[in-house]
Enzyme design. Structure first.
Site, PDB file in Angstrom:
ATOM      1  NE  ARG A  19     -40.508 -18.865  73.249  1.00  0.00           N
ATOM      2  CZ  ARG A  19     -39.593 -19.298  72.370  1.00  0.00           C
ATOM      3  NH1 ARG A  19     -39.689 -18.970  71.089  1.00  0.00           N
ATOM      4  NH2 ARG A  19     -38.588 -20.067  72.764  1.00  0.00           N
ATOM      5  CG  LEU A  21     -50.498 -24.689  79.572  1.00  0.00           C
ATOM      6  CD1 LEU A  21     -51.459 -24.804  78.399  1.00  0.00           C
ATOM      7  CD2 LEU A  21     -50.520 -25.956  80.420  1.00  0.00           C
ATOM      8  CB  VAL A  22     -48.699 -21.001  82.889  1.00  0.00           C
ATOM      9  CG1 VAL A  22     -49.092 -19.897  83.870  1.00  0.00           C
ATOM     10  CG2 VAL A  22     -49.207 -22.352  83.388  1.00  0.00           C
ATOM     11  N   GLY A  23     -47.624 -19.092  80.688  1.00  0.00           N
ATOM     12  CA  GLY A  23     -47.156 -17.735  80.332  1.00  0.00           C
ATOM     13  C   GLY A  23     -47.926 -17.156  79.157  1.00  0.00           C
ATOM     14  CB  SER A 114     -47.301 -27.850  90.525  1.00  0.00           C
ATOM     15  OG  SER A 114     -47.882 -29.114  90.329  1.00  0.00           O
ATOM     16  CB  SER A 115     -52.011 -29.686  92.743  1.00  0.00           C
ATOM     17  OG  SER A 115     -51.873 -30.503  91.588  1.00  0.00           O
ATOM     18  CB  CYS A 116     -46.997 -32.294  92.090  1.00  0.00           C
ATOM     19  SG  CYS A 116     -45.674 -31.160  91.749  1.00  0.00           S
ATOM     20  CE1 TYR A 143     -44.254 -29.139  88.881  1.00  0.00           C
ATOM     21  CE2 TYR A 143     -42.406 -28.240  87.648  1.00  0.00           C
ATOM     22  CZ  TYR A 143     -43.736 -28.203  88.011  1.00  0.00           C
ATOM     23  OH  TYR A 143     -44.547 -27.206  87.515  1.00  0.00           O
ATOM     24  CE  LYS A 147     -42.891 -25.060  89.534  1.00  0.00           C
ATOM     25  NZ  LYS A 147     -42.833 -23.682  88.982  1.00  0.00           N
ATOM     26  CG  LEU A 173     -52.553 -25.596  85.023  1.00  0.00           C
ATOM     27  CD1 LEU A 173     -51.408 -24.579  85.029  1.00  0.00           C
ATOM     28  CD2 LEU A 173     -53.873 -24.934  85.407  1.00  0.00           C
ATOM     29  CG  HIS A 186     -48.749 -32.434  82.193  1.00  0.00           C
ATOM     30  ND1 HIS A 186     -48.044 -31.317  81.799  1.00  0.00           N
ATOM     31  CD2 HIS A 186     -48.319 -32.718  83.441  1.00  0.00           C
ATOM     32  CE1 HIS A 186     -47.246 -30.934  82.792  1.00  0.00           C
ATOM     33  NE2 HIS A 186     -47.396 -31.767  83.787  1.00  0.00           N
ATOM     34  CG  ASP A 276     -52.010 -46.084  88.078  1.00  0.00           C
ATOM     35  OD1 ASP A 276     -52.564 -46.997  88.717  1.00  0.00           O
ATOM     36  OD2 ASP A 276     -52.201 -45.883  86.862  1.00  0.00           O
TER      37      ASP A 276
END
Ligand code: GFB
Length: 322
Positions: A19, A21-23, A114-116, A143, A147, A173, A186, A276
């Site tokens: 449910r 954003l990605v799924g 994730s790119s983080c 997080y 990941k 995303l 985000h 930032d």
């Protein structure tokens, strides 16, 4: 382009986190595929932080494929304020899902990160080889470590057990079914919501966190869904793959672009008391491009489509619990 080495036709596919954003984007992408069946469960039905509950679910459903899109996610303020929860929940979800998939013979697993995960000071654009080469960005360390652990567990299960698990590392995303809450979301959905409200109330200013100088790369979630099915069918290896657009934009330029799309002409007020975060996190996507995937949704087009979705769903968005 080579024939799929793992065609999904006829396979049962479990989209964990269906449910979000990605799924939800992956469920939309699978709608046109002749898969053997779509398996989903809400977090209320199956709490993936519980090993026994996760194991029992996978044992009973026995999916052929797992796409791991379930996670506790949030923007810079949510991450900074709840590092322990972000680390624990995401660590447990990933460990339980990967172990249950391994123990129950799931044929292919896709882990979404994730790119983080890359160091705060990583050379830009960030190649996959920069993982674990320096300290992480403090605002989302919890997080990021979860990941990284998920990515490493997938790699080690492949080495030890021969499990076909692959890991994709998407950039920031956006798109439909995102979290638009002004505090926990985000930047892109937050600014879209803020600037929409400013237009609706004829407000003269909109608060933007930080200095506006950081740069971010934004990939529409439907492009990520395409990359996920592409890699699922055509890639098998322990090397994780970056997924992005290869282009970035400053937060100030993003806010100005959103104001133009929404049709608001007020003043942006930058708040240096808000963090930032990472100065820049642009991905090197040459590996996945060499396999044959590239993004197709431009930022202006993607934001405009997301705003249309926001307008069509604004009632549910504002009241939706997170
Ligand atoms: O998207 P964002 O929250 O997370 O923030 P990150 C990106 C930049 O936008 C930061 C600025 O410099 C924020 O200060 N910004 C300006 C805002 N106005 C706003 C606003 O109203 N809301 C938000 N949220 N930001 C995330 C990680 O880092 O990247 C997650 O925290 C995940 O864990 C995600 O990895 C991909 O891009 O800094």
């Amino acid at each position: 382009m080579a024939e799929p080495s793992f065609p999904i036709a006829g396979r049962t596919v479990w989209v964990a986190g269906h449910r979000g954003l990605v799924g939800s984007a992956i469920v939309r992408r699978l709608a046109g595929e002749p898969i053997g069946g779509l398996i989903t469960a809400t977090s209320a039905e199956v709490d993936l932080r519980r090993q026994d509950v996760t194991e029992a679910f996978v044992r009973s459903e026995r999916p052929d494929v797992l796409i791991l899109a379930a996670a506790r996610v949030g923007g810079i303020h949510a991450n900074r304020s709840a590092q322990g929860q972000f680390l624990y929940d995401n660590l447990m979800i990933a460990a339980n899902c990967l172990e249950a998939a391994r123990a129950n013979g799931v044929a292919k697993t896709v882990v979404l990160g994730s790119s983080c995960i890359y160091p705060r000071g990583a050379h830009q654009p960030m190649g996959e080889d920069q993982l674990l080469t320096g300290p992480l960005e403090p605002t989302n360390e919890g997080y990021a470590i979860a990941k990284i652990a998920a990515l490493e567990l997938a790699k080690m299960y492949r080495r030890q057990y021969g499990m076909d698990a692959i890991s994709l590392m998407p950039t920031n995303l956006y798109g439909p079914e995102d979290n638009f809450d002004l505090e926990t979301s985000h930047v892109l959905p937050a600014l879209l919501h803020k600037i929409h409200n400013a237009r609706a109330t004829s407000a003269a200013t909109v608060p933007v966190w930080g200095t506006g100088r950081p740069r971010r790369e934004f990939l529409h979630v439907d492009d990520l869904a395409e990359a996920t099915i592409f890699a699922l069918e055509r890639y098998s290896g322990e090397q994780h793959l970056n997924v992005g657009t290869g282009k970035d934009i400053s937060i100030r330029e993003l806010a100005e672009l959103i104001a133009e799309i929404v049709g608001w002409e007020g003043e942006l007020e930058f708040d240096p008391d808000m963090p930032d975060g990472t100065p820049r996190k642009l991905l090197d996507i040459s590996r996945i491009e060499a396999l044959g995937w590239s993004p197709s949704i431009g930022l202006r087009e993607g934001i405009a489509a997301t705003y249309d979705w926001f307008l069509a769903n604004s009632e549910s968005i504002v009241t939706r619990p997170r």
